[in-house]
Design an enzyme around this catalytic site. Structure first.
Site, PDB file in Angstrom:
ATOM      1  N   ASP A 303       0.814  -1.221   0.000  1.00  0.00           N
ATOM      2  CA  ASP A 303       0.000   0.000   0.000  1.00  0.00           C
ATOM      3  C   ASP A 303       0.850   1.274   0.000  1.00  0.00           C
ATOM      4  O   ASP A 303       2.027   1.258   0.377  1.00  0.00           O
ATOM      5  CB  ASP A 303      -0.879   0.043   1.255  1.00  0.00           C
ATOM      6  CG  ASP A 303      -1.987  -0.990   1.224  1.00  0.00           C
ATOM      7  OD1 ASP A 303      -1.969  -1.859   0.335  1.00  0.00           O
ATOM      8  OD2 ASP A 303      -2.861  -0.928   2.112  1.00  0.00           O
ATOM      9  N   HIS A 445       3.689  -2.296   3.043  1.00  0.00           N
ATOM     10  CA  HIS A 445       3.758  -0.941   2.465  1.00  0.00           C
ATOM     11  C   HIS A 445       5.074  -0.763   1.719  1.00  0.00           C
ATOM     12  O   HIS A 445       6.136  -0.976   2.324  1.00  0.00           O
ATOM     13  CB  HIS A 445       3.640   0.119   3.573  1.00  0.00           C
ATOM     14  CG  HIS A 445       2.329   0.080   4.294  1.00  0.00           C
ATOM     15  ND1 HIS A 445       2.073  -0.812   5.303  1.00  0.00           N
ATOM     16  CD2 HIS A 445       1.197   0.811   4.127  1.00  0.00           C
ATOM     17  CE1 HIS A 445       0.835  -0.631   5.733  1.00  0.00           C
ATOM     18  NE2 HIS A 445       0.277   0.344   5.042  1.00  0.00           N
TER      19      HIS A 445
HETATM   20 ZN    ZN Z   1      -2.444   3.043   3.466  1.00  0.00          ZN
END
Ligand code: ZN
Length: 479
Positions: A303, A445
């Site tokens: 992400d 991430h």
């Molecule tokens: Zn996020």
């Protein structure tokens, strides 16, 4: 970005111009015609194509902690280090205040700086105002939901490439013209319903921290809620027409005005040896034929990117193991680096939507949710040729209203690596290897180098255990 009591009506709508002042009370998440109406502003600033800014990096950070969610981003432009430093200082200070960090670096509790809060949230995003010739202009938008601190605060950062100096908003006006300029600003403010005569009278040029030009050369000043009027008066703006303000502008102010009205081309701030980050060229060989009903699959998801250097490094690791993953990209990063998103798609990965600027979507109106998602889908489609079908709500925050606002399918996760908290590659790798099981969706991430560094170990170990790495859509389709 002074700490004042603010208003939750204009929510992180990226490049929307902030011309709207509201005077009615809204609860967070209620529909506000004001925010929607801002799109139709006749005095909108022209939009800047960030792909023309050579060597641009977006500095992203976030927490996925549902009890203390925050996401910050600001641009780092080669040659404009002083402007970047000013933004970093303000972002760091806002975040420390939000987290309740004291001078010794000890946390005193999320959102505690602004009194009692129900569910706090801090979001800082940015908009380029001008990036042309020797002029850079950026606006930071800070949405702070901490109890009574609810609301939007904005600040502009200007950089003069000729003088190699950051310029405050008030620096757009020549020193000798400030009295006349201030008098004109005050005259307008006095007419406003809800303005406070004492606050207006006490206004100094240095208090003005948001100034930009409209596409027709007028100077627009934006005041946070409570700074020149009663809080119920909302945000206030003052627009000085081009003919009025031009004689008062500083030499830099005139160039900033000119580059807004008629951008002269590529930004050149005199940076030497601007590095151009390499873009991976891996190309997927055919469609993925993995049958997750027959073999063990895992869907790794990344992400908040794309992020310069980290995403490219990650793509190389993934290619070494022929692993396919899903990227939930943030629109403002996609717009800055479409080449990285294109590289993700070309390598056979799935590109999903993670909103434009990473707000908690459940706080927004339906129109604002649409804006956040549609704008990002359009940026992804422009980069890759294909519109996404999946979205991951920031913080995993999703409700019936958010779902109803989009045709995208929401994707949460089975394993949270908490890699935003533990910036430790070995720990992140261990978490995935220990916790992930068949057909799990794993949250990571690609804005954190430690998370990217964890990937080779994850791929090596889990491949040896018989796992195959597939996209979320592939996993769903073959189960
Ligand atoms: Zn996020």
């Amino acid at each position: 970005m002074r700490k004042v009591t603010l208003f939750p009506s204009l929510l992180l709508l990226g490049s929307l111009s902030l011309t709207t002042a509201c005077s009615t009370t809204h609860s967070a998440g209620s529909a506000t015609a004001a925010a929607q109406g801002a799109t139709a502003s006749p005095a909108a600033a022209p939009t800047v194509d960030p792909t023309r800014i050579k060597g641009l990096t977006i500095v992203n950070d976030s927490s996925n902690d549902r009890s203390c969610p925050w996401a910050t981003s600001y641009p780092s432009v080669p040659g404009a280090e002083a402007a970047t430093a000013a933004m970093k200082k303000d972002v760091d200070s806002y975040l420390a205040d939000y987290l309740g960090t004291d001078a010794a670096g000890q946390s005193t509790g999320c959102g505690s700086g602004s009194g009692a809060s129900q569910v706090p949230e801090l979001n800082i995003s940015f908009v380029f105002l001008v990036a042309s010739g020797d002029v850079l202009g950026v606006r930071l938008l800070t949405q702070d939901h901490t109890g009574t601190g609810d609301g939007l605060s904005t600040k502009t950062y200007w950089y003069d490439g000729a003088a190699h100096a950051a310029v405050a908003a008030s620096g757009l006006v020549a020193d000798g013209s400030r009295p006349a300029f201030l008098a004109a600003v005050k005259a307008q403010l006095k007419q406003r319903e809800g303005s406070d005569p004492a606050l207006v009278a006490g206004l100094r040029a240095a208090d003005i921290d948001d100034a930009s030009f409209t596409s027709d050369g007028a100077l627009k000043l934006s005041f946070d809620r409570g700074t020149v009027g009663v809080p119920a008066g909302g945000r206030m703006t003052v627009v000085l027409p081009r003919a009025t303000v031009t004689p008062w502008l500083s030499a830099f102010g005139r160039r900033a005005q000119q580059q807004t009205v008629k951008p002269g081309g590529t930004l050149d701030l005199g940076a030497t040896g601007t590095p151009t980050a390499a873009v991976p060229t891996e190309t997927a060989s055919g469609t993925d034929t993995t049958d997750c009903a027959k073999v063990k699959c895992i869907a790794l998801t990344f992400d908040d990117g794309p992020a310069v250097t980290y995403t490219a490094t990650l793509l190389k690791y993934l290619a070494q193991y022929k692993a396919r993953v899903t990227f939930f990209t943030v629109g403002q990063n996609v717009a800055a680096h479409p080449e990285l998103v294109r590289a993700e798609a070309r390598a056979g990965h799935e590109v999903g939507n993670h909103s434009w600027s990473h707000p908690d979507l459940t706080r927004l109106t339906t129109a604002q949710v649409k804006q956040q998602l549609d704008r990002t889908s359009a940026a992804i489609k422009a980069a890759t040729g294909t519109a996404p079908t999946l979205f991951r709500p920031p913080y995993g925050a999703v409700d019936a209203q958010v779902k109803a606002a989009t045709t995208l399918s929401p994707v949460l996760w089975d394993v949270d690596t908490e890699d935003w908290k533990y910036r430790d590659a070995a720990k992140v790798a261990r978490t995935v290897i220990d916790k992930a099981s068949r057909n799990d969706v794993v949250l990571m991430h690609d804005i954190h180098p430690t998370s990217v560094a964890a990937v080779p170990e994850i791929l090596k170990t889990l491949t040896a255990e018989g796992y195959r790495f597939v996209t979320v859509s592939h996993l769903r389709a073959t189960l």
